[in-house]
Design an enzyme around this catalytic site. Structure first.
Site, PDB file in Angstrom:
ATOM      1  N   CYS A 107      52.824  51.303  61.185  1.00  0.00           N
ATOM      2  CA  CYS A 107      53.038  49.879  61.461  1.00  0.00           C
ATOM      3  C   CYS A 107      52.218  49.498  62.693  1.00  0.00           C
ATOM      4  O   CYS A 107      52.230  50.217  63.693  1.00  0.00           O
ATOM      5  CB  CYS A 107      54.523  49.635  61.699  1.00  0.00           C
ATOM      6  SG  CYS A 107      54.837  48.018  62.417  1.00  0.00           S
ATOM      7  N   ASN A 141      39.958  51.909  59.298  1.00  0.00           N
ATOM      8  CA  ASN A 141      39.275  51.753  58.006  1.00  0.00           C
ATOM      9  C   ASN A 141      40.007  50.711  57.177  1.00  0.00           C
ATOM     10  O   ASN A 141      41.218  50.837  56.953  1.00  0.00           O
ATOM     11  CB  ASN A 141      39.266  53.084  57.244  1.00  0.00           C
ATOM     12  CG  ASN A 141      38.410  53.011  55.993  1.00  0.00           C
ATOM     13  OD1 ASN A 141      37.184  53.046  56.079  1.00  0.00           O
ATOM     14  ND2 ASN A 141      39.032  52.864  54.847  1.00  0.00           N
ATOM     15  N   GLU A 142      39.290  49.700  56.754  1.00  0.00           N
ATOM     16  CA  GLU A 142      39.846  48.664  55.871  1.00  0.00           C
ATOM     17  C   GLU A 142      41.272  48.277  56.238  1.00  0.00           C
ATOM     18  O   GLU A 142      42.233  48.578  55.511  1.00  0.00           O
ATOM     19  CB  GLU A 142      39.810  49.130  54.415  1.00  0.00           C
ATOM     20  CG  GLU A 142      38.433  49.154  53.820  1.00  0.00           C
ATOM     21  CD  GLU A 142      38.451  49.383  52.297  1.00  0.00           C
ATOM     22  OE1 GLU A 142      39.474  49.833  51.767  1.00  0.00           O
ATOM     23  OE2 GLU A 142      37.428  49.106  51.667  1.00  0.00           O
ATOM     24  N   CYS A 151      54.767  43.799  57.456  1.00  0.00           N
ATOM     25  CA  CYS A 151      55.771  44.847  57.615  1.00  0.00           C
ATOM     26  C   CYS A 151      57.086  44.200  58.055  1.00  0.00           C
ATOM     27  O   CYS A 151      57.085  43.235  58.809  1.00  0.00           O
ATOM     28  CB  CYS A 151      55.265  45.857  58.640  1.00  0.00           C
ATOM     29  SG  CYS A 151      56.508  47.049  59.126  1.00  0.00           S
ATOM     30  N   CYS A 156      58.631  44.974  64.159  1.00  0.00           N
ATOM     31  CA  CYS A 156      57.959  43.725  63.776  1.00  0.00           C
ATOM     32  C   CYS A 156      58.881  42.538  64.016  1.00  0.00           C
ATOM     33  O   CYS A 156      58.442  41.471  64.455  1.00  0.00           O
ATOM     34  CB  CYS A 156      57.519  43.785  62.313  1.00  0.00           C
ATOM     35  SG  CYS A 156      56.054  44.827  62.111  1.00  0.00           S
ATOM     36  N   GLU A 314      30.436  50.336  52.612  1.00  0.00           N
ATOM     37  CA  GLU A 314      30.674  51.139  51.412  1.00  0.00           C
ATOM     38  C   GLU A 314      30.134  50.332  50.241  1.00  0.00           C
ATOM     39  O   GLU A 314      30.708  49.314  49.869  1.00  0.00           O
ATOM     40  CB  GLU A 314      32.172  51.394  51.207  1.00  0.00           C
ATOM     41  CG  GLU A 314      32.802  52.212  52.312  1.00  0.00           C
ATOM     42  CD  GLU A 314      34.308  52.404  52.134  1.00  0.00           C
ATOM     43  OE1 GLU A 314      34.816  52.188  51.025  1.00  0.00           O
ATOM     44  OE2 GLU A 314      34.969  52.748  53.133  1.00  0.00           O
ATOM     45  N   TRP A 322      40.769  55.928  40.874  1.00  0.00           N
ATOM     46  CA  TRP A 322      41.660  56.981  41.383  1.00  0.00           C
ATOM     47  C   TRP A 322      42.252  57.775  40.224  1.00  0.00           C
ATOM     48  O   TRP A 322      42.235  58.987  40.210  1.00  0.00           O
ATOM     49  CB  TRP A 322      42.796  56.372  42.220  1.00  0.00           C
ATOM     50  CG  TRP A 322      42.398  56.057  43.628  1.00  0.00           C
ATOM     51  CD1 TRP A 322      41.121  56.005  44.132  1.00  0.00           C
ATOM     52  CD2 TRP A 322      43.271  55.749  44.712  1.00  0.00           C
ATOM     53  NE1 TRP A 322      41.152  55.678  45.473  1.00  0.00           N
ATOM     54  CE2 TRP A 322      42.470  55.516  45.862  1.00  0.00           C
ATOM     55  CE3 TRP A 322      44.651  55.636  44.839  1.00  0.00           C
ATOM     56  CZ2 TRP A 322      43.006  55.183  47.098  1.00  0.00           C
ATOM     57  CZ3 TRP A 322      45.197  55.302  46.081  1.00  0.00           C
ATOM     58  CH2 TRP A 322      44.379  55.074  47.209  1.00  0.00           C
TER      59      TRP A 322
HETATM   60  C1  GAL Z   1      37.738  51.989  50.051  1.00  0.00           C
HETATM   61  C2  GAL Z   1      38.017  52.890  51.227  1.00  0.00           C
HETATM   62  C3  GAL Z   1      37.381  54.246  51.081  1.00  0.00           C
HETATM   63  C4  GAL Z   1      37.656  54.794  49.729  1.00  0.00           C
HETATM   64  C5  GAL Z   1      37.185  53.842  48.668  1.00  0.00           C
HETATM   65  C6  GAL Z   1      37.481  54.332  47.286  1.00  0.00           C
HETATM   66  O1  GAL Z   1      38.709  51.032  49.928  1.00  0.00           O
HETATM   67  O2  GAL Z   1      37.584  52.321  52.425  1.00  0.00           O
HETATM   68  O3  GAL Z   1      37.919  55.103  52.064  1.00  0.00           O
HETATM   69  O4  GAL Z   1      39.005  55.026  49.631  1.00  0.00           O
HETATM   70  O5  GAL Z   1      37.816  52.613  48.822  1.00  0.00           O
HETATM   71  O6  GAL Z   1      38.842  54.274  46.963  1.00  0.00           O
END
Ligand code: GAL
EC number: 3.2.1.23
Length: 676
Positions: A107, A141-142, A151, A156, A314, A322
């Site tokens: 969180c 990251n993201e 949350c 919170c 990316e 996945w």
């Molecule tokens: C993005 C993320 C990466 C990897 C990719 C594929 O959202 O920043 O780390 O997970 O997706 O799932």
């Protein structure tokens, strides 16, 4: 220009690092992003930091001239840490704890977690501040990925109460702004305030509810403030890390990788503290395919976040998913997506990922190389792009996208529309994409901008469904139109105040004088009903919303052709100062909107970049030091013939093009204008 890959050296034996670096170099790769999930390797035990493996890999890469973007690893707190902080995890609105086992399991408002964050980021920053091979930082990251912005934990709750106290100063004021007299929700102190958790009136599963839409029953003022607070919490958590890195005297620029159309964080605010933004683009994956214009608009939004160039941190380079996989990129598509990013302002391209990983959640996420590490078709395509980009980089770096039109995006409006969409079929972002697509189809570029900038450089400004309104925004827009700007407003504009209560002004509220109309009545169109509408650009169906307009000073350019309001005004134009205001009171089919916007753009003095509109062909206009060029992209899996007026030089092949351009499937041409 930086060109590279997302690299996870910790997933591979040490013995392979050299050969990896060599193969990268051969493909013109000169940068990799690393370490953003490697906390457990950097601090295997509390307080025991080990950066030796990172130092070593940076050294190996540097021998091939490859620089590094270093990620802070806070998206994946290790198990030892997660076990130490009892309340580290986010809690959902049903009081369920979102525990360990994937990533982003923390969180933003947990003060203990912030202490651990500060320690690891300080250690990293001190260690790498003088390392010239580290050319940029990535924070976390993201942010927000996997629905991790809002949350409902007790930390919170406390922070939300403080945030509200700071905003409203007195509880009386808050009660008034939210209208808590309704259903006896009056609060007598900030400590009494709640988070918008599951209530008697809510649907039990978030994804269910009305037509799959979640049902919200909370006070709309409370909900909107909670969304704003949650977004601010992310901004604050990011700032904590940025301040540490800057205070350690690191000179490298700092970025975060955003997610295009992601809608839970106000990206304009998140971008303020960053030196540059980047984003992650997977046009075709397990979860769906994005249309050409949806991707372009995301690029333009990313450029709009700071009003300047951005990076791809990316960029898709293989089939991905996945649990199941999206389509494999066709030959030429990775190259096309790369040029699409560059066309819209990307000045660094990093492909995800260097090599598919044989283990972990993302076993199926293919990158430049397959699991066996053998360079195949995708590697060769990236190598080709690498050499082209190297050759043409002067043309791209510090170039400007030439947009004469802009579309305003507002996250406050997005959130308000999200929980009260007016009509079940309405979606704010889809409306923005629809208007963007209409301009793009007519070969007109647009910027995506926030509401608080100077609009005077644009000939046309579109403000779709700008529903929450306030005086200072009106002032800006009024100045723009008075000075000669052309403004397009749509249905569901100005019906609310900034606090998310309905305005008691006559609709379209703040916009009434500018638009020169009143909305006498409206019709929310449901259950498959269709209303006919007529303009000089054709008949069209209205499927969602019809504002029945009464002109005060405006002229009618579209009329309803059915229902009890047959013959009444649907679309109007009003002269205001030196400018014009169009009010489009209903939803339109894409084709009708395309024609209408073509006409409005022409009247606003905007000419299309090329004369003919071909489905699946995209054109972007750029300029560098007075050199003007257009990038033409064929997103179709078949060849197209494009007619051009004038003579051009194609800059990838160095061939002169006169009148006609043939583009193979997924092919790209860069045409310099005014040559010869
Ligand atoms: C993005 C993320 C990466 C990897 C990719 C594929 O959202 O920043 O780390 O997970 O997706 O799932």
């Amino acid at each position: 220009m930086y060109f590279g890959a997302d690299y996870y050296p910790e997933h591979w034996p040490r013995a392979e690092w050299e050969s990896n670096a060599l193969l990268m170099k051969e493909a013109s790769i000169n940068v990799v992003r690393i370490a953003e999930f490697a906390w457990a390797k950097m601090e295997p035990k509390e307080g025991v930091f080990d950066f030796s493996w990172l130092d070593e890999v940076i050294e190996v890469l540097s021998k091939q001239g490859i620089k590094v973007i270093l990620g802070t690893p806070t998206a994946t707190p290790p198990k030892w840490l997660s076990d130490k902080i009892e309340d580290i995890y986010m809690v959902n609105e049903f009081n369920q704890v979102r525990g360990f086992g994937s990533r982003r399991h923390y969180c933003y408002n947990n003060s203990k977690y912030k202490e651990y964050t500060a320690k690891i980021v300080t250690a990293l920053a001190k260690h790498y501040k003088n390392n010239t091979n580290v050319v940029a930082w990535q924070i976390d990251n993201e942010f927000g990925c996997h629905d991790t912005v809002r949350c409902y934990c007790n930390n919170c709750l406390k922070d939300f109460q403080g945030w509200l106290e700071n905003k409203y100063k007195s509880i009386e004021r808050l009660n008034e702004e939210w209208g808590t007299v309704f259903w006896s929700q009056t609060y007598s102190s900030f400590e009494e305030i709640i988070l918008p958790k599951y209530t008697v009136c809510d649907s039990a599963v978030s994804a269910s509810g009305l037509n799959g839409r979640k049902r919200y029953s909370h006070n709309p003022g409370l909900l909107l403030d909670f969304y704003r607070f949650s977004s601010d919490s992310v901004v604050k958590y990011q700032k904590l890390q940025i301040d540490i890195i800057k205070n350690c005297d690191c000179n490298q620029p700092i970025n975060n990788n955003l997610m295009g159309h992601f809608n839970q964080i106000d990206y304009f605010k998140l971008g303020e503290d960053l030196d540059f933004v980047s984003w992650d683009n997977y046009p075709n994956n397990e979860w769906g395919q994005n249309s050409m214009f949806s991707v372009s608009m995301a690029h333009d939004l990313m450029r709009g976040v700071k009003g300047k160039k951005f990076w791809m941190m990316e960029q898709q380079s293989g089939p991905c998913g996945w649990n199941s996989l999206g389509d494999t990129p066709k030959p030429g598509q990775i190259r096309l997506w790369t040029y699409q990013a560059i066309a819209h302002g990307a000045e660094g391209i990093v492909f995800f990922r260097w090599r598919a990983c044989p283990f972990g959640t993302e076993q199926y996420w293919y990158g430049i190389l397959d699991h066996d590490g053998i360079p195949r078709r995708r590697y060769k395509e990236i190598k080709q792009i690498g050499s082209e980009v190297e050759r043409l980089s002067d043309l791209f770096v510090d170039s400007k996208v030439l947009s004469e039109a802009a579309i305003i995006k507002s996250y406050d409006n997005l959130w308000s529309h999200q929980f009260q969409p007016h009509n079940e079929k309405f979606d704010y972002n889809s409306l923005l994409i629809q208007y963007y697509t209409a301009l793009g189809t007519n070969n007109i570029n647009s910027d995506i901008v926030p509401y608080n900038i100077d609009f005077s450089e644009y000939k046309l400004l579109i403000m779709p469904a700008f529903n929450l309104m306030k005086d200072d925004i009106l002032q800006r827009v009024e100045n723009y139109v008075s000075g000669g700007g052309n403004l397009v407003l749509t249905f569901r504009s100005g019906t609310k105040e900034w606090n998310n209560s309905m305005t008691i002004k006559t609709l379209p509220g703040y916009f009434k004088e500018l638009a020169g109309v009143t909305v006498e009545e409206f019709d929310s169109i449901n259950f498959g009903r269709e209303v006919q509408m007529f303009t000089e650009y054709g008949m069209g169906k209205v499927l969602m919303w019809a504002d029945i307009l009464k002109p005060i000073s405006a002229e009618i350019i579209g009329t309803y052709a059915s229902d009890f309001y047959e013959g009444e005004a649907a679309i109007t134009v009003n002269s205001y100062g030196k400018g014009k205001v169009y009010y489009i009171g209903c939803d339109l089919e894409q084709e009708v909107l395309n024609k209408l916007l073509e006409e409005i753009a022409l009247k606003s003095g905007i000419k299309p970049l090329i004369p003919n509109n071909i489905e699946g062909v995209e054109v972007v206009s750029k300029e560098k030091n007075g050199r003007k060029y257009i990038i033409v992209m064929n997103h179709n899996g078949y060849e197209v013939e494009i007619h051009l007026s004038g003579t051009y030089k194609e800059l990838i092949s160095n061939i002169d093009i006169d009148g006609k351009l043939m583009l193979n499937p997924y092919e790209v041409a860069i045409l310099e204008t005014n040559v010869g």
